[in-house]
Design a protein around this motif. Structure first.
Motif, PDB file in Angstrom:
ATOM      1  N   LEU A 222       3.503  32.958  14.134  1.00 42.56           N
ATOM      2  CA  LEU A 222       3.115  32.073  15.228  1.00 42.56           C
ATOM      3  C   LEU A 222       3.763  32.460  16.548  1.00 42.56           C
ATOM      4  O   LEU A 222       3.189  32.272  17.614  1.00 42.56           O
ATOM      5  N   GLY A 223       4.996  32.950  16.476  1.00 45.51           N
ATOM      6  CA  GLY A 223       5.639  33.469  17.677  1.00 45.51           C
ATOM      7  C   GLY A 223       6.218  32.433  18.615  1.00 45.51           C
ATOM      8  O   GLY A 223       6.612  32.778  19.736  1.00 45.51           O
ATOM      9  N   ARG A 224       6.296  31.169  18.213  1.00 47.07           N
ATOM     10  CA  ARG A 224       6.930  30.169  19.070  1.00 47.07           C
ATOM     11  C   ARG A 224       7.324  28.944  18.256  1.00 47.07           C
ATOM     12  O   ARG A 224       6.791  28.713  17.166  1.00 47.07           O
ATOM     13  N   PRO A 225       8.258  28.148  18.770  1.00 47.14           N
ATOM     14  CA  PRO A 225       8.701  26.945  18.032  1.00 47.14           C
ATOM     15  C   PRO A 225       7.525  26.037  17.692  1.00 47.14           C
ATOM     16  O   PRO A 225       6.528  25.982  18.430  1.00 47.14           O
ATOM     17  N   SER A 226       7.655  25.337  16.568  1.00 48.57           N
ATOM     18  CA  SER A 226       6.529  24.573  16.030  1.00 48.57           C
ATOM     19  C   SER A 226       6.973  23.181  15.597  1.00 48.57           C
ATOM     20  O   SER A 226       8.155  22.913  15.378  1.00 48.57           O
ATOM     21  N   VAL A 227       5.978  22.309  15.471  1.00 49.92           N
ATOM     22  CA  VAL A 227       6.177  21.008  14.832  1.00 49.92           C
ATOM     23  C   VAL A 227       5.907  21.194  13.348  1.00 49.92           C
ATOM     24  O   VAL A 227       4.877  21.752  12.967  1.00 49.92           O
TER      25      VAL A 227
ATOM     26  N   GLU B  88      16.317  25.824  16.711  1.00 47.37           N
ATOM     27  CA  GLU B  88      15.554  26.297  17.872  1.00 47.37           C
ATOM     28  C   GLU B  88      14.092  26.605  17.531  1.00 47.37           C
ATOM     29  O   GLU B  88      13.262  26.749  18.434  1.00 47.37           O
ATOM     30  N   LEU B  89      13.772  26.679  16.233  1.00 39.19           N
ATOM     31  CA  LEU B  89      12.407  26.989  15.827  1.00 39.19           C
ATOM     32  C   LEU B  89      11.533  25.750  15.677  1.00 39.19           C
ATOM     33  O   LEU B  89      10.327  25.877  15.452  1.00 39.19           O
ATOM     34  N   VAL B  90      12.120  24.558  15.789  1.00 41.85           N
ATOM     35  CA  VAL B  90      11.392  23.331  15.463  1.00 41.85           C
ATOM     36  C   VAL B  90      11.450  22.359  16.634  1.00 41.85           C
ATOM     37  O   VAL B  90      12.527  22.093  17.175  1.00 41.85           O
ATOM     38  N   THR B  91      10.290  21.818  17.018  1.00 43.92           N
ATOM     39  CA  THR B  91      10.248  20.842  18.117  1.00 43.92           C
ATOM     40  C   THR B  91      10.053  19.409  17.636  1.00 43.92           C
ATOM     41  O   THR B  91      10.217  18.473  18.410  1.00 43.92           O
ATOM     42  N   GLY B  92       9.692  19.231  16.376  1.00 40.52           N
ATOM     43  CA  GLY B  92       9.520  17.891  15.834  1.00 40.52           C
ATOM     44  C   GLY B  92       9.289  17.971  14.342  1.00 40.52           C
ATOM     45  O   GLY B  92       8.899  19.019  13.802  1.00 40.52           O
ATOM     46  N   LEU B  93       9.566  16.851  13.639  1.00 43.72           N
ATOM     47  CA  LEU B  93       9.446  16.806  12.180  1.00 43.72           C
ATOM     48  C   LEU B  93       8.634  15.593  11.751  1.00 43.72           C
ATOM     49  O   LEU B  93       8.997  14.451  12.081  1.00 43.72           O
TER      50      LEU B  93
ATOM     51  N   LEU C   7      20.118  15.381   7.305  1.00 40.91           N
ATOM     52  CA  LEU C   7      19.159  14.428   7.873  1.00 40.91           C
ATOM     53  C   LEU C   7      19.719  13.782   9.132  1.00 40.91           C
ATOM     54  O   LEU C   7      19.021  13.653  10.144  1.00 40.91           O
ATOM     55  N   ARG C   8      20.984  13.386   9.093  1.00 39.94           N
ATOM     56  CA  ARG C   8      21.595  12.715  10.258  1.00 39.94           C
ATOM     57  C   ARG C   8      21.762  13.665  11.433  1.00 39.94           C
ATOM     58  O   ARG C   8      21.798  13.225  12.591  1.00 39.94           O
ATOM     59  N   SER C   9      21.854  14.970  11.156  1.00 42.53           N
ATOM     60  CA  SER C   9      22.120  15.934  12.226  1.00 42.53           C
ATOM     61  C   SER C   9      20.872  16.346  12.991  1.00 42.53           C
ATOM     62  O   SER C   9      20.978  17.060  13.990  1.00 42.53           O
ATOM     63  N   ILE C  10      19.702  15.920  12.557  1.00 42.78           N
ATOM     64  CA  ILE C  10      18.451  16.347  13.205  1.00 42.78           C
ATOM     65  C   ILE C  10      18.391  15.816  14.640  1.00 42.78           C
ATOM     66  O   ILE C  10      18.494  14.613  14.863  1.00 42.78           O
ATOM     67  N   GLN C  11      18.248  16.712  15.584  1.00 42.81           N
ATOM     68  CA  GLN C  11      18.153  16.341  16.998  1.00 42.81           C
ATOM     69  C   GLN C  11      16.753  16.620  17.526  1.00 42.81           C
ATOM     70  O   GLN C  11      16.570  17.222  18.571  1.00 42.81           O
ATOM     71  N   ARG C  12      15.759  16.205  16.771  1.00 41.53           N
ATOM     72  CA  ARG C  12      14.364  16.379  17.138  1.00 41.53           C
ATOM     73  C   ARG C  12      13.631  15.082  16.833  1.00 41.53           C
ATOM     74  O   ARG C  12      14.072  14.290  16.010  1.00 41.53           O
ATOM     75  N   PRO C  13      12.489  14.838  17.472  1.00 37.22           N
ATOM     76  CA  PRO C  13      11.708  13.650  17.112  1.00 37.22           C
ATOM     77  C   PRO C  13      11.309  13.703  15.637  1.00 37.22           C
ATOM     78  O   PRO C  13      10.868  14.743  15.142  1.00 37.22           O
ATOM     79  N   VAL C  14      11.468  12.590  14.931  1.00 43.65           N
ATOM     80  CA  VAL C  14      11.130  12.507  13.509  1.00 43.65           C
ATOM     81  C   VAL C  14      10.219  11.314  13.273  1.00 43.65           C
ATOM     82  O   VAL C  14      10.494  10.210  13.759  1.00 43.65           O
ATOM     83  N   LEU C  15       9.153  11.551  12.524  1.00 48.24           N
ATOM     84  CA  LEU C  15       8.303  10.478  12.022  1.00 48.24           C
ATOM     85  C   LEU C  15       8.385  10.511  10.498  1.00 48.24           C
ATOM     86  O   LEU C  15       8.005  11.503   9.870  1.00 48.24           O
ATOM     87  N   LEU C  16       8.888   9.433   9.913  1.00 49.09           N
ATOM     88  CA  LEU C  16       8.992   9.310   8.457  1.00 49.09           C
ATOM     89  C   LEU C  16       7.825   8.461   7.966  1.00 49.09           C
ATOM     90  O   LEU C  16       7.693   7.294   8.332  1.00 49.09           O
ATOM     91  N   VAL C  17       6.971   9.064   7.133  1.00 51.11           N
ATOM     92  CA  VAL C  17       5.825   8.373   6.545  1.00 51.11           C
ATOM     93  C   VAL C  17       6.082   8.250   5.050  1.00 51.11           C
ATOM     94  O   VAL C  17       6.497   9.225   4.406  1.00 51.11           O
TER      95      VAL C  17
END
Length: 310
Positions: free
Chosen positions: A105-110, A130-135, A243-253
């Motif tokens: 993909l060549g760039r950070p992803s959700v 640095e590879l992840v913009t959201g989870l 889990l607590r260290s994640i500094q990205r937007p997270v949606l838990l379903v």
């Protein structure tokens, strides 16, 4: 490549998915569901769970692709990605997922991961944030809460940790059940309401299961992943710290009728991570993206729109 192989590789085409293969120390099959014109935001990578494949996402991927570039990959040892000498542990697959994002993909992803795919995504964020913009974590694999385990599920996973017994158990089931029966047993476990099983997805899953029945080493690949997942869960404090260290937007379903990861575990995780957004679905099982795709999309699409441009 045989006619059967061509047919199986194109299973996602009825949902506008184009089959691709990348070389990441061996072949990795992935499906490109496309992107809207002019989209330059972070792509969305869909990551399946234990025993799953790219087909686990076909009921939401086309709708998501109207908003972002969407792809789904088969982790080594699953779907149409052979292990090809690679380890199938969750940590190995987290590293491979990172390579896929960087090299393909060549760039950070959700990342949107279901069950084990959620765990793989969490481990990647811990290694390479640095590879992840959201989870998006859909019925994420979590340590069980005492008193809330499904006894049959608990017994089967305990069996997976016993080497000779687990191998003979899987081999016996393969001889005992047809591909259709195996798929039905899995979906019955993962759905709260069997009437919500989509016939087209069911047929595609059967075709894939028939293909995989001739692939060597599938039981060993499955058990390698299952045992590594259990090892992470038994080290609950380390996993909880990830889990607590994640500094990205997270949606838990999470489906409230999930038999594999009880809702009590998701509720406890949400309480421990109050900055996360949550979507809890009454009367839904382990794969909400297949069982109630409309409800998942209703929350997932605006959440994705809220993530800053990648």
């Amino acid at each position: 490549m045989t006619t059967a192989d061509v047919s199986v590789s194109a299973l996602a085409s009825r949902w506008n998915g184009a089959s691709r293969t990348a070389d990441l120390a061996g072949p990795v099959h992935w499906v490109d569901f496309g992107a809207p014109d002019g989209d330059d935001r972070a792509p969305v990578v869909l990551v399946h769970g234990l025993g799953g494949s790219h087909l686990n996402w076909v009921r939401i991927a086309p709708a998501l692709a109207e908003h972002r570039h969407v792809v789904a990959l088969d982790l080594p040892g699953f779907g149409l990605s052979p292990s090809a000498g690679r380890r199938t542990t969750v940590r190995a697959n987290a590293r491979l997922l990172g390579r896929f994002i960087e090299e393909v993909l060549g760039r950070p992803s959700v990342l949107i991961g279901n069950s084990m795919g959620g765990m793989v995504s969490v481990l990647l964020v811990a290694q390479r944030p640095e590879l992840v913009t959201g989870l998006g974590l859909v019925d994420l694999s979590l340590p069980l809460v005492r008193g809330h385990q499904d006894p049959l599920v608990a017994a089967e996973f305990a069996l997976f940790s016993v080497p000779l017994l687990s191998s003979s158990y899987l081999e016996r089931n393969r001889r005992r059940f047809t591909a259709e029966q195996q798929v039905r047993r899995t979906l019955d476990l993962c759905f709260a309401d069997r009437s919500r099983i989509d016939p087209e997805v069911f047929d595609a899953d059967i075709a894939l299961a028939q293909h995989r029945s001739a692939v060597r080493g599938v039981d060993a690949d499955f058990l390698g992943a299952a045992r590594s997942l259990l090892r992470v869960l038994t080290r609950g404090r380390t996993y909880a710290a990830h889990l607590r260290s994640i500094q990205r937007p997270v949606l838990l379903v999470h489906g409230e009728q999930d038999r594999l990861v009880p809702f009590a575990a998701a509720r406890a995780t949400a309480a421990a991570n109050p900055t996360w957004e949550t979507l809890f679905l009454p009367g839904v099982g382990h794969v909400p993206q297949l069982e109630t795709p409309e409800l998942v999309l209703e929350r997932l699409v605006p959440w994705l729109d809220g993530i800053r441009r990648g």
